[in-house]
Design an enzyme around this catalytic site. Sequence first.
Site, short mmCIF file in Angstrom:
data_model
loop_
_atom_site.label_atom_id
_atom_site.label_comp_id
_atom_site.label_asym_id
_atom_site.label_seq_id
_atom_site.Cartn_x
_atom_site.Cartn_y
_atom_site.Cartn_z
N GLY A 151 -17.75 15.92 -0.32
CA GLY A 151 -17.05 16.41 -0.25
C GLY A 151 -15.40 16.28 -0.75
O GLY A 151 -15.19 15.69 -1.35
N ILE A 201 -8.75 26.89 5.60
CA ILE A 201 -8.33 27.65 4.12
C ILE A 201 -8.96 29.02 3.97
O ILE A 201 -8.00 30.18 3.94
CB ILE A 201 -9.87 26.93 2.70
N GLY A 215 -18.62 13.18 5.60
CA GLY A 215 -18.02 11.64 5.60
C GLY A 215 -19.05 11.00 4.38
O GLY A 215 -18.78 9.70 4.57
N CYS A 255 -18.41 28.55 8.84
CA CYS A 255 -16.98 28.03 8.31
C CYS A 255 -16.54 28.54 10.09
O CYS A 255 -16.97 28.65 10.70
CB CYS A 255 -16.04 29.26 7.31
N GLY A 262 -13.80 14.08 6.36
CA GLY A 262 -13.94 12.31 5.96
C GLY A 262 -14.48 11.23 7.00
O GLY A 262 -15.92 11.69 6.74
N LEU A 285 -12.17 30.70 3.57
CA LEU A 285 -13.14 31.36 2.83
C LEU A 285 -11.80 32.08 1.57
O LEU A 285 -12.12 33.35 1.24
CB LEU A 285 -14.06 32.14 3.16
C1 SIN Z 1 -12.86 26.94 4.82
O1 SIN Z 1 -12.36 28.08 3.50
O2 SIN Z 1 -12.07 27.60 5.24
C2 SIN Z 1 -13.75 26.31 4.30
C3 SIN Z 1 -14.80 26.85 4.10
C4 SIN Z 1 -15.95 26.14 5.11
O3 SIN Z 1 -16.16 25.06 6.33
O4 SIN Z 1 -17.01 26.68 5.42
#
Ligand code: SIN
Length: 315
Positions: free
Chosen positions: A265, A71, A244, A130, A217, A73
């Site tokens: 999560g 993603i 997980g 991250c 997962g 962040l």
């Molecule tokens: C993301 O936003 O890329 C994931 C956030 C994370 O893994 O800390």
Amino acid sequence: MADLAISLAGLELRNPILSASGTFGHGLEMQHIVAPSAVGGLVSKTVTREPRAGNPMPRICETEAGFLNSIGLENRGIEAYLTDTLPEVAGADTVILTNIGGRSAEDFGELAAMLDERDEVDGLEINLSCPNVQGGRLPYSTDPAVAEDVVRRVRSATTKPIFAKLSPNVTRIADIAVAVECGGADGITAVNTILGMSVDWRTGRPGLNTVMGGFSGVSLKPIALRCAWECVRAVQIPVIGCGGIGTADDVLEFLVVGCAAVQIGTASFGDPGLLGRLPAELSERLDAAGIAAARDVIGSLEVAARTREVPGGST
Ligand code: SIN
């Protein structure tokens, strides 16, 4: 009914089940499905100093064994979080942890200072881990000195409890755990996603635009359990297990290895109501086993004496 209440670095949680950052919005977006009062706590998506658009698509990808994300962040930045999000969170009848991420060590301290005066926030989770920014180089959570420096800056900027979220992408997570404890962390979240990738051999394209991303997962669980256990043995501060976890039995496994709480999560994506049901399922498991309180399970792992004596504990 078994007593699920736990204490976590000075915070009183009605049960040990929290949402994991980035999987449940800022918490209240999901309240029509999961009442905040059902869970021990809600952890926000990472908030950064400036708004972030995140990485280009595709940034989510299913694999045969779990889920990859990159993603990057995405969020509206701290100003919008303070102005728009926190007033909405004000009435939430649960513990609120704000997860913060910085482009620099200084950023983390500034974010902590800006959140310190906000009563809506019960504690901070520091995203040291991250994998989807700076090309997966993970500067904060792979170097003990850097991790300690970031935590120390946050510590000096807030009196709220702070939890350092660590990465499994290291050789010795215990070293990082010790470093963040030295820096003043009140607790550790173990762990964030593990770096992975997928590729379609027919098109020659990777599943994620960034090629590599964070894998999560149910397949992450044995790795996360091992990381959590290594942290538990290395530090005195509480550890929140993450990775997980999707059933009441999973929750109990993490408590047995010594975690004081857990975060859910990826499982919430497939089953958004799961968080709301898990506390009752946890009670049922404990009742069936004749255990009066969830806290009685914490740290009850039985290991052979030889294993306990080996530094690093890998045999
Ligand atoms: C993301 O936003 O890329 C994931 C956030 C994370 O893994 O800390």
